[in-house]
Design a protein around this motif. Structure first.
Motif, PDB file in Angstrom:
ATOM      1  N   VAL A 353       2.293   2.872  -6.993  1.00  0.00           N
ATOM      2  CA  VAL A 353       2.283   1.903  -5.900  1.00  0.00           C
ATOM      3  C   VAL A 353       1.128   2.207  -4.950  1.00  0.00           C
ATOM      4  CG1 VAL A 353       3.640   0.792  -4.094  1.00  0.00           C
ATOM      5  CG2 VAL A 353       4.795   1.827  -6.059  1.00  0.00           C
ATOM      6  N   THR A 354       0.377   1.183  -4.626  1.00  0.00           N
ATOM      7  CA  THR A 354      -0.670   1.313  -3.618  1.00  0.00           C
ATOM      8  C   THR A 354      -0.464   0.234  -2.570  1.00  0.00           C
ATOM      9  OG1 THR A 354      -2.145  -0.094  -4.932  1.00  0.00           O
ATOM     10  CG2 THR A 354      -2.368   2.299  -5.184  1.00  0.00           C
ATOM     11  N   ALA A 355      -0.837   0.522  -1.341  1.00  0.00           N
ATOM     12  CA  ALA A 355      -0.697  -0.427  -0.243  1.00  0.00           C
ATOM     13  C   ALA A 355      -2.000  -0.530   0.515  1.00  0.00           C
ATOM     14  CB  ALA A 355       0.421   0.010   0.694  1.00  0.00           C
ATOM     15  N   SER A 356      -2.275  -1.725   1.022  1.00  0.00           N
ATOM     16  CA  SER A 356      -3.526  -1.937   1.757  1.00  0.00           C
ATOM     17  C   SER A 356      -3.537  -1.202   3.081  1.00  0.00           C
ATOM     18  CB  SER A 356      -3.732  -3.435   2.005  1.00  0.00           C
ATOM     19  OG  SER A 356      -2.660  -3.951   2.794  1.00  0.00           O
ATOM     20  N   ASN A 357      -2.338  -0.831   3.562  1.00  0.00           N
ATOM     21  CA  ASN A 357      -2.252  -0.090   4.816  1.00  0.00           C
ATOM     22  C   ASN A 357      -1.025   0.805   4.782  1.00  0.00           C
ATOM     23  OD1 ASN A 357      -1.136   0.137   7.813  1.00  0.00           O
ATOM     24  ND2 ASN A 357      -3.338  -0.240   7.953  1.00  0.00           N
ATOM     25  N   VAL A 358      -1.218   2.060   5.196  1.00  0.00           N
ATOM     26  CA  VAL A 358      -0.111   3.021   5.238  1.00  0.00           C
ATOM     27  C   VAL A 358      -0.200   3.783   6.543  1.00  0.00           C
ATOM     28  CG1 VAL A 358       1.012   4.985   4.102  1.00  0.00           C
ATOM     29  CG2 VAL A 358      -0.149   3.261   2.726  1.00  0.00           C
ATOM     30  N   ARG A 359       0.916   4.051   7.144  1.00  0.00           N
ATOM     31  CA  ARG A 359       0.930   4.836   8.382  1.00  0.00           C
ATOM     32  C   ARG A 359       0.392   6.247   8.118  1.00  0.00           C
ATOM     33  NH1 ARG A 359       4.213   2.223  12.188  1.00  0.00           N
ATOM     34  NH2 ARG A 359       4.412   4.116  13.460  1.00  0.00           N
ATOM     35  N   ALA A 363       5.419  11.113   5.877  1.00  0.00           N
ATOM     36  CA  ALA A 363       6.778  10.858   5.366  1.00  0.00           C
ATOM     37  C   ALA A 363       6.966   9.399   4.979  1.00  0.00           C
ATOM     38  CB  ALA A 363       7.811  11.267   6.410  1.00  0.00           C
ATOM     39  N   VAL A 364       6.014   8.540   5.370  1.00  0.00           N
ATOM     40  CA  VAL A 364       6.107   7.109   5.067  1.00  0.00           C
ATOM     41  C   VAL A 364       5.111   6.806   3.953  1.00  0.00           C
ATOM     42  CG1 VAL A 364       5.980   4.772   6.002  1.00  0.00           C
ATOM     43  CG2 VAL A 364       6.736   6.656   7.462  1.00  0.00           C
ATOM     44  N   LEU A 365       5.599   6.731   2.727  1.00  0.00           N
ATOM     45  CA  LEU A 365       4.723   6.606   1.561  1.00  0.00           C
ATOM     46  C   LEU A 365       4.973   5.314   0.795  1.00  0.00           C
ATOM     47  CD1 LEU A 365       5.145  10.251   0.216  1.00  0.00           C
ATOM     48  CD2 LEU A 365       3.288   9.376   1.675  1.00  0.00           C
ATOM     49  N   ALA A 366       3.936   4.773   0.207  1.00  0.00           N
ATOM     50  CA  ALA A 366       4.089   3.584  -0.629  1.00  0.00           C
ATOM     51  C   ALA A 366       4.937   3.884  -1.856  1.00  0.00           C
ATOM     52  CB  ALA A 366       2.711   3.073  -1.049  1.00  0.00           C
ATOM     53  N   GLN A 385       0.453  -6.491  10.875  1.00  0.00           N
ATOM     54  CA  GLN A 385       1.577  -7.344  10.448  1.00  0.00           C
ATOM     55  C   GLN A 385       1.331  -8.008   9.088  1.00  0.00           C
ATOM     56  OE1 GLN A 385       0.804  -7.734  14.170  1.00  0.00           O
ATOM     57  NE2 GLN A 385       2.223  -6.016  14.070  1.00  0.00           N
ATOM     58  N   GLN A 386       0.196  -7.755   8.491  1.00  0.00           N
ATOM     59  CA  GLN A 386      -0.097  -8.283   7.164  1.00  0.00           C
ATOM     60  C   GLN A 386      -0.511  -7.121   6.269  1.00  0.00           C
ATOM     61  OE1 GLN A 386      -3.179 -11.176   8.112  1.00  0.00           O
ATOM     62  NE2 GLN A 386      -1.694 -12.846   7.957  1.00  0.00           N
ATOM     63  N   ALA A 387      -0.028  -7.141   5.042  1.00  0.00           N
ATOM     64  CA  ALA A 387      -0.358  -6.050   4.127  1.00  0.00           C
ATOM     65  C   ALA A 387      -0.133  -6.490   2.687  1.00  0.00           C
ATOM     66  CB  ALA A 387       0.492  -4.818   4.446  1.00  0.00           C
ATOM     67  N   THR A 388      -0.736  -5.751   1.780  1.00  0.00           N
ATOM     68  CA  THR A 388      -0.593  -6.011   0.346  1.00  0.00           C
ATOM     69  C   THR A 388      -0.105  -4.754  -0.346  1.00  0.00           C
ATOM     70  OG1 THR A 388      -2.354  -7.672   0.331  1.00  0.00           O
ATOM     71  CG2 THR A 388      -1.815  -6.631  -1.763  1.00  0.00           C
ATOM     72  N   ILE A 389       0.874  -4.923  -1.204  1.00  0.00           N
ATOM     73  CA  ILE A 389       1.449  -3.814  -1.974  1.00  0.00           C
ATOM     74  C   ILE A 389       1.271  -4.148  -3.449  1.00  0.00           C
ATOM     75  CG2 ILE A 389       3.546  -2.516  -2.492  1.00  0.00           C
ATOM     76  CD1 ILE A 389       4.539  -3.715   0.306  1.00  0.00           C
ATOM     77  N   THR A 390       0.741  -3.228  -4.216  1.00  0.00           N
ATOM     78  CA  THR A 390       0.497  -3.463  -5.639  1.00  0.00           C
ATOM     79  C   THR A 390       1.251  -2.447  -6.481  1.00  0.00           C
ATOM     80  OG1 THR A 390      -1.719  -4.301  -5.134  1.00  0.00           O
ATOM     81  CG2 THR A 390      -1.255  -3.729  -7.425  1.00  0.00           C
ATOM     82  N   LEU A 391       1.958  -2.945  -7.472  1.00  0.00           N
ATOM     83  CA  LEU A 391       2.679  -2.092  -8.418  1.00  0.00           C
ATOM     84  C   LEU A 391       1.917  -2.096  -9.737  1.00  0.00           C
ATOM     85  CD1 LEU A 391       4.897  -2.693  -6.279  1.00  0.00           C
ATOM     86  CD2 LEU A 391       6.555  -2.751  -8.162  1.00  0.00           C
ATOM     87  N   ASP A 392       1.429  -0.934 -10.148  1.00  0.00           N
ATOM     88  CA  ASP A 392       0.801  -0.789 -11.456  1.00  0.00           C
ATOM     89  C   ASP A 392       1.839  -0.176 -12.390  1.00  0.00           C
ATOM     90  OD1 ASP A 392      -2.037  -1.629 -11.304  1.00  0.00           O
ATOM     91  OD2 ASP A 392      -2.055  -0.174  -9.657  1.00  0.00           O
ATOM     92  N   LEU A 393       2.291  -0.977 -13.334  1.00  0.00           N
ATOM     93  CA  LEU A 393       3.333  -0.541 -14.260  1.00  0.00           C
ATOM     94  C   LEU A 393       2.698   0.265 -15.398  1.00  0.00           C
ATOM     95  CD1 LEU A 393       5.106  -3.991 -14.283  1.00  0.00           C
ATOM     96  CD2 LEU A 393       5.779  -2.001 -12.943  1.00  0.00           C
ATOM     97  N   LYS A 394       3.454   1.156 -15.972  1.00  0.00           N
ATOM     98  CA  LYS A 394       2.916   2.028 -17.023  1.00  0.00           C
ATOM     99  C   LYS A 394       2.529   1.223 -18.253  1.00  0.00           C
ATOM    100  CE  LYS A 394       5.646   5.952 -15.404  1.00  0.00           C
ATOM    101  NZ  LYS A 394       6.740   6.914 -15.721  1.00  0.00           N
ATOM    102  N   ILE A 454       2.680  -7.811  -3.936  1.00  0.00           N
ATOM    103  CA  ILE A 454       3.442  -8.451  -2.869  1.00  0.00           C
ATOM    104  C   ILE A 454       2.538  -8.541  -1.654  1.00  0.00           C
ATOM    105  CG2 ILE A 454       5.497  -8.332  -1.403  1.00  0.00           C
ATOM    106  CD1 ILE A 454       5.369  -6.130  -4.435  1.00  0.00           C
ATOM    107  N   ASN A 455       2.390  -9.746  -1.137  1.00  0.00           N
ATOM    108  CA  ASN A 455       1.563  -9.963   0.050  1.00  0.00           C
ATOM    109  C   ASN A 455       2.471 -10.283   1.241  1.00  0.00           C
ATOM    110  OD1 ASN A 455      -1.060  -9.875  -1.362  1.00  0.00           O
ATOM    111  ND2 ASN A 455      -0.366 -11.799  -2.287  1.00  0.00           N
ATOM    112  N   ILE A 456       2.489  -9.412   2.231  1.00  0.00           N
ATOM    113  CA  ILE A 456       3.204  -9.705   3.466  1.00  0.00           C
ATOM    114  C   ILE A 456       2.271 -10.572   4.301  1.00  0.00           C
ATOM    115  CG2 ILE A 456       4.375  -8.773   5.486  1.00  0.00           C
ATOM    116  CD1 ILE A 456       5.676  -8.003   2.819  1.00  0.00           C
ATOM    117  N   LEU A 457       2.597 -11.851   4.423  1.00  0.00           N
ATOM    118  CA  LEU A 457       1.718 -12.797   5.099  1.00  0.00           C
ATOM    119  C   LEU A 457       1.896 -12.794   6.607  1.00  0.00           C
ATOM    120  CD1 LEU A 457       2.106 -15.847   2.690  1.00  0.00           C
ATOM    121  CD2 LEU A 457       0.388 -14.038   2.615  1.00  0.00           C
ATOM    122  N   ASP A 458       3.130 -12.525   7.037  1.00  0.00           N
ATOM    123  CA  ASP A 458       3.408 -12.568   8.471  1.00  0.00           C
ATOM    124  C   ASP A 458       4.652 -11.743   8.763  1.00  0.00           C
ATOM    125  OD1 ASP A 458       3.189 -13.218  11.126  1.00  0.00           O
ATOM    126  OD2 ASP A 458       3.864 -15.297  10.915  1.00  0.00           O
ATOM    127  N   ALA A 459       4.651 -11.069   9.891  1.00  0.00           N
ATOM    128  CA  ALA A 459       5.800 -10.252  10.281  1.00  0.00           C
ATOM    129  C   ALA A 459       5.872 -10.172  11.799  1.00  0.00           C
ATOM    130  CB  ALA A 459       5.688  -8.847   9.679  1.00  0.00           C
TER     131      ALA A 459
END
Length: 695
Positions: A353-359, A363-366, A385-394, A454-459
């Motif tokens: 899992v990779t994310a366009s933004n991580v704190r 302790a807060v990991l994608a 408030q906007q971010a992208t999360i990508t799941l690379d499956l095996k 997964i694209n978080i468009l608004d939060a």
């Protein structure tokens, strides 16, 4: 080190991680209590309606029934609890007292109880038996007590509120822990019914005094809210927050669309509970033994409730023996089997899992999004408030269910998101949705891919997600649909891929040896049609669907009506199509009601009753609450009404109403007089279908 200690330390470690994470993220908006968090995790539990109505075939008893009518011959609360447990439910909520005032325990504040019944010579206590059974099977126990009481002599007087508070105390202090207190806002909703100004603060104080961890249900909570319908379906947008100032349970509650969707940035955390019955009505009736909801229908409800940030409370009525009927139990197990097969294997578990933004907080990991632990999570930085999360499956996987969850202990945040899959050399959008909350499950076509985004468009604030999961649900054979037109021609359809349809008209169960459906079946005089869909050369069959028809309106015509709204002609009330309807014009000049519709049957018939199908597209649509029904030979002399009264619970559960006359009446003309609508502000009446009962 002992295994138990290892597990304990692991649990403490996870809790420590969650606590550390939470310290670095500021909560947003209204927040759930510890009890509400535990309640939301239950997701799915049983509702049980049981009482005198079970034996009188009524939905709302009048409180004048002889208590001795309550006499189940084989009551077994352990069977109820065992069934709920096997069905995957987490608890049971029982109608300890419905509107008729009958108490399922020997209350000292009423003379309309099991003590006065014939069951166990008046020495029984249903609450005691069920609370013990729930404890035995590891289920949570909840109670429904309606403040409306059509039997108690004090109802409608200033002293009644204390009587009800005493009744609550009795229940909540004698039967162990109660996870949910269910309050119905009904209040004298019948012709000439007495009204009571309910003292809700008093009632709530009693609950919290004796059951401080109970979640209180009503239109405005404060623990959880009604979802605005009795179909079990939450809005595609569903906020767990609600504005409650100026509202109260019952008719003074927020509008149905608001209850269905919640309020963005609402004042209080009051999540939606989705109530629905496995049958058309809430109480048992022998006439609905063949009307148990199909597996596809129950799956629609599950994904429309649990899959939309709600909890599902599924009513399973107890029959006259005091048992859950086999038809209901079988369907519950079919649902459990399907859900088990669907959610057995999380195809995203262990994905990179990779994310366009991580704190910056380590302790807060994608990677927490696919670790299967709902207590760990990923979050973006505070100002993102906007971010992208990508799941690379095996490797490429095939899935048709997408699940995502927020860490709601810190508030509900996500307003909009999309799901994309890698297709060829680019991402393709496969879903665009709004809220997430505790859990959002999307049903998708079969998709094979190696990457999901997964694209978080608004939060509302930085998104905080706990899990992203992928599953492959088994195919379900769609149950056929049976319809009949005005001429009496019956058609059978099914949406599944190339099913073969078989049917019967003699009451027997359809098999591959029955008549094969190839075209319309003529049934103008009525009859019972049963149908089933088959695939795989007859090896796989759908649930059986049953339709019971009376005389078709082939010869019927409109004799008179009170105006009609444009495009909704009176003929639509007798066209055999429940999806169309007649709507009268507003009367104006302050004379909202009554409205009437007269029909010429084209022949003289011996009538035993009538049926009314309300509009199903809108709860505030002129649906009729109070009625009078007349029969005449000449259409001029009507005499006394063959039946009059109120349709029980039609406002919240707008299903077909069947009213039987006390005595059969012969006539060629019928007249339905609408005396009051479900929504008192309506100035018109509507009818989707008007029918007669001759059998």
């Amino acid at each position: 080190m002992k295994k138990r200690n290892v597990i304990l330390l692991a649990g403490l470690f996870c809790s420590s991680i969650a606590a550390t994470q939470a310290q670095s993220i500021k909560p947003y908006g209204a927040l759930p209590s510890k009890a509400q968090l535990a309640w939301q995790d239950m997701e799915y539990y049983m509702f049980i309606h049981f009482g005198p109505n079970t034996f009188t075939d009524k939905e709302w008893g009048h409180g004048d029934e002889d208590p001795k009518v309550f006499n189940p011959s084989q009551l077994d609360a352990r069977q109820w609890a065992r069934t709920a447990k096997l069905a995957g439910m987490k608890g049971i909520v029982l109608t300890a007292k419905h509107h008729d005032g009958f108490c399922l325990w020997p209350s000292k504040y009423s003379t309309h109880t099991v003590r006065e019944s014939a069951w166990k010579d008046g020495k029984g206590d249903v609450l005691k038996e069920l609370s013990a059974a729930c404890q035995e099977y590891g289920l949570k126990f909840g109670v429904y007590l309606s403040p409306w009481d059509r039997n108690h002599p004090e109802y409608g007087t200033p002293t009644y509120n204390q009587v009800f508070a005493n009744t609550l105390t009795e229940v909540l202090s004698n039967y162990g822990p109660v996870f949910e207190q269910w309050f119905d806002g009904a209040n004298g909703e019948s012709e000439g019914g007495k009204k009571q100004v309910y003292d809700w603060p008093l009632f709530h104080s009693v609950v919290y005094k004796h059951q401080p961890n109970a979640v209180i249900f009503s239109d405005v909570g404060p623990g959880c809210r009604w979802v605005g319908n009795e179909n079990g379906i939450a809005g595609t947008t569903n906020w767990s927050t609600l504005n409650v100032e100026g509202f109260a349970p019952g008719a003074a509650g927020p509008p149905a669309p608001v209850l269905n969707m919640g309020n963005e940035d609402g004042e209080k955390w009051i999540p939606a509970e989705c109530d629905v019955s496995i049958r058309p009505g809430w109480f048992y009736s022998p006439a609905t033994d063949d009307k148990v909801k199909t597996l596809p229908h129950l799956l629609d409800i599950y994904y429309g409730s649990v899959g939309r940030n709600g909890n599902l409370i599924l009513n399973v009525p107890i029959d006259r023996r005091g048992l859950i009927h086999a038809n209901d139990s079988i369907r519950l197990m079919e649902l459990k089997s399907n859900l088990d097969a669907t959610f057995k294997t999380n195809l995203a578990k262990g994905a990179k899992v990779t994310a366009s933004n991580v704190r910056k907080d380590k302790a807060v990991l994608a990677s927490h999004l696919t670790d299967g632990n709902s207590k760990t999570y990923w979050a973006s930085e505070d100002n993102v408030q906007q971010a992208t999360i990508t799941l690379d499956l095996k490797q490429p996987v095939t899935f048709n269910r997408f699940l995502v969850s927020e860490y709601i202990a810190l508030g509900q945040r996500v307003k909009a998101f999309t799901v994309e899959v890698w297709e060829g050399n680019a991402f393709k959008e496969v879903a665009r949705e709004t809220t997430i909350g505790h859990k959002r499950i999307l049903r998708l076509p079969n998709i094979t891919t190696s990457r999901v985004r997964i694209n978080i468009l608004d939060a509302k604030a930085c998104p905080v997600l706990t899990e992203v999961q992928l599953f492959k649900a088994p195919e379900v054979l769609t149950t056929p649909e049976i319809k009949r037109n005005k001429a009496g021609e019956v058609t059978i359809t099914a949406a599944s891929t190339d099913p073969v349809l078989y049917y019967t008209t003699d009451g027997s169960e359809p098999t591959v040896s029955s008549a094969r459906y190839t075209g319309a079946i003529s049934l103008p005089a009525g009859g019972v049609v049963k149908a089933k869909a088959f695939i795989n050369n007859g090896k796989t069959a759908s649930n059986t669907v049953v339709a019971d028809f009376d005389v078709a309106p082939a010869r019927w015509s409109i004799a008179h009506k009170d105006g009609e709204a444009g495009g909704h002609e009176a003929e639509k009330a007798i066209d055999g199509n429940a999806d169309t309807y007649w709507a009268s014009n507003k009367k104006g000049q302050g004379a909202a009601y009554p409205h009437e519709l007269q029909v010429d049957l084209g022949e003289s018939l011996l009538l035993k009753g009538f049926t009314y199908v309300p509009r199903r597209d809108n709860l505030n649509s002129g649906n009729i609450q109070e009625y009078a029904f007349y029969v005449s030979e000449d259409g001029k002399n009507w005499g006394q009404a063959a039946a009059q009264g109120a349709f029980d619970n039609i406002r919240n559960n707008p299903v077909k109403q069947t009213i039987r006359f006390k005595q059969p009446v012969k006539g060629r003309f019928i007249k339905l007089v609408a005396k009051r609508a479900t929504n008192e502000a309506d100035e018109w009446a509507s009818v989707a279908e008007l029918g007669v009962v001759t059998k």
